[in-house]
Design a protein around this motif. Structure first.
Motif, PDB file in Angstrom:
ATOM      1  N   LEU A 188      77.480  80.848  51.302  1.00 24.01           N
ATOM      2  CA  LEU A 188      77.660  80.588  52.727  1.00 24.01           C
ATOM      3  C   LEU A 188      76.481  79.814  53.303  1.00 24.01           C
ATOM      4  CD1 LEU A 188      80.226  81.457  54.228  1.00 24.01           C
ATOM      5  CD2 LEU A 188      79.839  82.812  52.177  1.00 24.01           C
ATOM      6  N   TYR A 189      75.280  80.140  52.849  1.00 26.24           N
ATOM      7  CA  TYR A 189      74.097  79.388  53.263  1.00 26.24           C
ATOM      8  C   TYR A 189      74.223  77.931  52.826  1.00 26.24           C
ATOM      9  CZ  TYR A 189      69.165  77.970  53.498  1.00 26.24           C
ATOM     10  OH  TYR A 189      67.997  77.307  53.767  1.00 26.24           O
ATOM     11  N   SER A 190      74.643  77.723  51.585  1.00 27.51           N
ATOM     12  CA  SER A 190      74.820  76.365  51.075  1.00 27.51           C
ATOM     13  C   SER A 190      75.854  75.601  51.895  1.00 27.51           C
ATOM     14  CB  SER A 190      75.252  76.401  49.610  1.00 27.51           C
ATOM     15  OG  SER A 190      74.262  77.013  48.811  1.00 27.51           O
ATOM     16  N   ALA A 191      76.950  76.276  52.238  1.00 31.88           N
ATOM     17  CA  ALA A 191      77.986  75.640  53.050  1.00 31.88           C
ATOM     18  C   ALA A 191      77.440  75.239  54.414  1.00 31.88           C
ATOM     19  CB  ALA A 191      79.177  76.585  53.206  1.00 31.88           C
ATOM     20  N   SER A 192      76.620  76.112  54.995  1.00 35.51           N
ATOM     21  CA  SER A 192      76.063  75.793  56.316  1.00 35.51           C
ATOM     22  C   SER A 192      75.133  74.589  56.241  1.00 35.51           C
ATOM     23  CB  SER A 192      75.320  77.007  56.889  1.00 35.51           C
ATOM     24  OG  SER A 192      74.073  77.233  56.262  1.00 35.51           O
ATOM     25  N   LYS A 193      74.358  74.494  55.173  1.00 31.98           N
ATOM     26  CA  LYS A 193      73.431  73.378  55.044  1.00 31.98           C
ATOM     27  C   LYS A 193      74.166  72.073  54.714  1.00 31.98           C
ATOM     28  CE  LYS A 193      69.699  75.586  56.101  1.00 31.98           C
ATOM     29  NZ  LYS A 193      68.894  75.236  57.288  1.00 31.98           N
ATOM     30  N   SER A 194      75.274  72.176  53.997  1.00 30.34           N
ATOM     31  CA  SER A 194      76.124  71.000  53.798  1.00 30.34           C
ATOM     32  C   SER A 194      76.708  70.538  55.128  1.00 30.34           C
ATOM     33  CB  SER A 194      77.252  71.323  52.812  1.00 30.34           C
ATOM     34  OG  SER A 194      76.746  71.626  51.534  1.00 30.34           O
ATOM     35  N   GLY A 195      77.059  71.515  55.981  1.00 31.78           N
ATOM     36  CA  GLY A 195      77.545  71.172  57.312  1.00 31.78           C
ATOM     37  C   GLY A 195      76.509  70.439  58.130  1.00 31.78           C
ATOM     38  N   ILE A 196      75.245  70.832  58.011  1.00 27.28           N
ATOM     39  CA  ILE A 196      74.174  70.141  58.734  1.00 27.28           C
ATOM     40  C   ILE A 196      74.053  68.701  58.264  1.00 27.28           C
ATOM     41  CG2 ILE A 196      71.656  70.056  59.008  1.00 27.28           C
ATOM     42  CD1 ILE A 196      71.742  73.146  59.105  1.00 27.28           C
ATOM     43  N   ASP A 197      74.222  68.474  56.968  1.00 24.70           N
ATOM     44  CA  ASP A 197      74.216  67.108  56.442  1.00 24.70           C
ATOM     45  C   ASP A 197      75.301  66.259  57.105  1.00 24.70           C
ATOM     46  OD1 ASP A 197      73.660  65.154  53.919  1.00 24.70           O
ATOM     47  OD2 ASP A 197      75.824  65.339  54.259  1.00 24.70           O
ATOM     48  N   ARG A 198      76.509  66.798  57.196  1.00 23.01           N
ATOM     49  CA  ARG A 198      77.608  66.033  57.819  1.00 23.01           C
ATOM     50  C   ARG A 198      77.377  65.840  59.314  1.00 23.01           C
ATOM     51  NH1 ARG A 198      79.362  62.834  54.498  1.00 23.01           N
ATOM     52  NH2 ARG A 198      77.334  63.376  53.636  1.00 23.01           N
TER      53      ARG A 198
ATOM     54  N   THR B 254      77.526  85.159  61.614  1.00 29.33           N
ATOM     55  CA  THR B 254      76.237  84.974  62.289  1.00 29.33           C
ATOM     56  C   THR B 254      75.464  83.828  61.662  1.00 29.33           C
ATOM     57  OG1 THR B 254      76.116  87.320  62.855  1.00 29.33           O
ATOM     58  CG2 THR B 254      74.054  86.092  62.870  1.00 29.33           C
ATOM     59  N   LEU B 255      75.448  83.769  60.329  1.00 30.23           N
ATOM     60  CA  LEU B 255      74.754  82.686  59.630  1.00 30.23           C
ATOM     61  C   LEU B 255      75.304  81.319  60.040  1.00 30.23           C
ATOM     62  CD1 LEU B 255      73.758  82.474  55.930  1.00 30.23           C
ATOM     63  CD2 LEU B 255      75.188  80.689  56.886  1.00 30.23           C
ATOM     64  N   LEU B 256      76.614  81.181  60.016  1.00 28.22           N
ATOM     65  CA  LEU B 256      77.225  79.901  60.369  1.00 28.22           C
ATOM     66  C   LEU B 256      76.964  79.540  61.829  1.00 28.22           C
ATOM     67  CD1 LEU B 256      80.578  80.349  58.437  1.00 28.22           C
ATOM     68  CD2 LEU B 256      78.753  78.742  57.868  1.00 28.22           C
ATOM     69  N   SER B 257      76.937  80.547  62.691  1.00 26.92           N
ATOM     70  CA  SER B 257      76.684  80.303  64.102  1.00 26.92           C
ATOM     71  C   SER B 257      75.267  79.791  64.331  1.00 26.92           C
ATOM     72  CB  SER B 257      76.914  81.590  64.896  1.00 26.92           C
ATOM     73  OG  SER B 257      76.689  81.382  66.273  1.00 26.92           O
TER      74      SER B 257
ATOM     75  N   ASN C 209      65.241  73.169  63.243  1.00 28.18           N
ATOM     76  CA  ASN C 209      64.794  73.891  62.059  1.00 28.18           C
ATOM     77  C   ASN C 209      65.315  75.322  61.989  1.00 28.18           C
ATOM     78  OD1 ASN C 209      62.772  74.744  59.831  1.00 28.18           O
ATOM     79  ND2 ASN C 209      62.211  76.048  61.582  1.00 28.18           N
ATOM     80  N   ALA C 210      65.607  75.935  63.129  1.00 26.07           N
ATOM     81  CA  ALA C 210      65.977  77.352  63.148  1.00 26.07           C
ATOM     82  C   ALA C 210      67.169  77.614  62.234  1.00 26.07           C
ATOM     83  CB  ALA C 210      66.308  77.794  64.564  1.00 26.07           C
ATOM     84  N   GLY C 211      67.055  78.655  61.430  1.00 23.55           N
ATOM     85  CA  GLY C 211      68.149  78.998  60.527  1.00 23.55           C
ATOM     86  C   GLY C 211      67.901  80.349  59.894  1.00 23.55           C
ATOM     87  N   ILE C 212      68.965  80.924  59.361  1.00 23.63           N
ATOM     88  CA  ILE C 212      68.861  82.187  58.650  1.00 23.63           C
ATOM     89  C   ILE C 212      69.555  82.051  57.303  1.00 23.63           C
ATOM     90  CG2 ILE C 212      68.695  83.593  60.732  1.00 23.63           C
ATOM     91  CD1 ILE C 212      71.639  84.306  60.403  1.00 23.63           C
ATOM     92  N   GLU C 213      69.223  82.965  56.397  1.00 27.83           N
ATOM     93  CA  GLU C 213      69.793  82.930  55.047  1.00 27.83           C
ATOM     94  C   GLU C 213      70.335  84.301  54.698  1.00 27.83           C
ATOM     95  OE1 GLU C 213      70.078  83.780  51.028  1.00 27.83           O
ATOM     96  OE2 GLU C 213      68.146  84.305  51.923  1.00 27.83           O
TER      97      GLU C 213
END
Length: 267
Positions: free
Chosen positions: A160-170, A111-114, A92-96
């Motif tokens: 960038l947040y959206s991209a990171s969450k799309s990455g989590i989906d993949r 940092t967000l992507l990391s 669950n941990a994440g930042i926006e």
């Protein structure tokens, strides 16, 4: 008929000191699981553990920076030692970070992507190593990753947040395929939460208004509600209940799935 009873299960939830993570930890505990609250915020993490214990739950705090490979190894080992196993991991941990693409700061984006992508990938890695046959827990289990409705819609100010969450989906889908193919016995799913008025959700409303995308934070929240067929923002228990479901035997034939918990916003 199967149920959502998690009695005897052992869970680790990252980013669980507050917000959605604390709600998920509480819901898992209410369903009968022993819960490890993992976070970088030691003070709030210990407070959350005490709240869980006061309600009769078995709970422990684990300090964890989800970007730290060795930290993950230590955290999972600590949970196995404390609880005698590990069956459920909630990444669950994440930042926006809110910014227009024309203005975004590369260091903040890194940092967000990391945190969001690498942190989730490391959570999957160490869940597999712990839960697979021959691991220190070795009885299989469930991994639930927390993506976002931002992975399915184009909402301005959070590229960038959206991209990171799309990455989590993949990551979720590839991990599910690898687990199945290699016989790990670990189901891997994710949920797409809608906007929820936690500290992070409120911050998003304030910051998108500050960028001039909405007249006010209230207007930003109202715009989200208008885009949501059910006509309201999400609540913490909406997301927590979905995590309990995916962690339970009621979802025993579900893996590689993304479950929208967004009131229909992303359909």
């Amino acid at each position: 008929m199967t149920s959502y009873d998690l009695s005897g299960r052992k869970a680790l939830v990252t980013g669980a000191a507050q917000g959605l993570g604390a709600g998920m930890a509480s819901a898992l505990a209410a369903a009968g699981a022993a819960v490890a609250v993992a976070d970088i915020n030691d003070e709030l993490g210990h407070e959350t553990v005490e709240k869980l214990r006061s309600g009769g739950a078995t709970a422990e705090f684990v300090h964890l920076d989800v970007r730290d490979d060795a930290g993950w190894e230590s955290a999972t080992a600590s949970v196995v030692a404390a609880f005698g196993g590990l069956d459920i991991v909630v990444n669950n941990a994440g930042i926006e970070v809110t910014d227009l693409l024309i203005d975004f700061d590369a260091e903040a984006a890194s940092t967000l992507l990391s945190v969001n992508v690498l942190g989730t990938a490391l959570g999957i890695k160490h869940s597999f190593r712990t839960m697979r046959p021959g691991g220190s827990a070795g009885a299989g289990g469930s991994v639930v990753n927390i993506a976002s409705v931002a992975a399915t819609i184009a909402f301005p100010g959070i590229a960038l947040y959206s991209a990171s969450k799309s990455g989590i989906d993949r990551l979720t889908r590839v991990a599910a395929a690898e687990s199945g193919k290699l016989g790990y016995g670990v189901r891997v799913n994710c949920i797409y939460p809608g906007l929820t008025p936690t500290a992070m959700g409120n911050k998003l409303a304030v910051e998108t208004a500050a960028l001039g995308l909405f007249e006010s934070p209230e207007a930003a929240a109202g715009a989200v509600a208008e885009l949501t067929p059910l006509g309201r923002l999400g609540q913490v228990d909406d997301m927590a209940d979905a995590v309990v479901f995916l962690s339970s035997d009621a979802a025993k034939f579900i893996t590689g799935a993304g479950l929208p918990v967004d009131g229909g916003m992303g359909m």
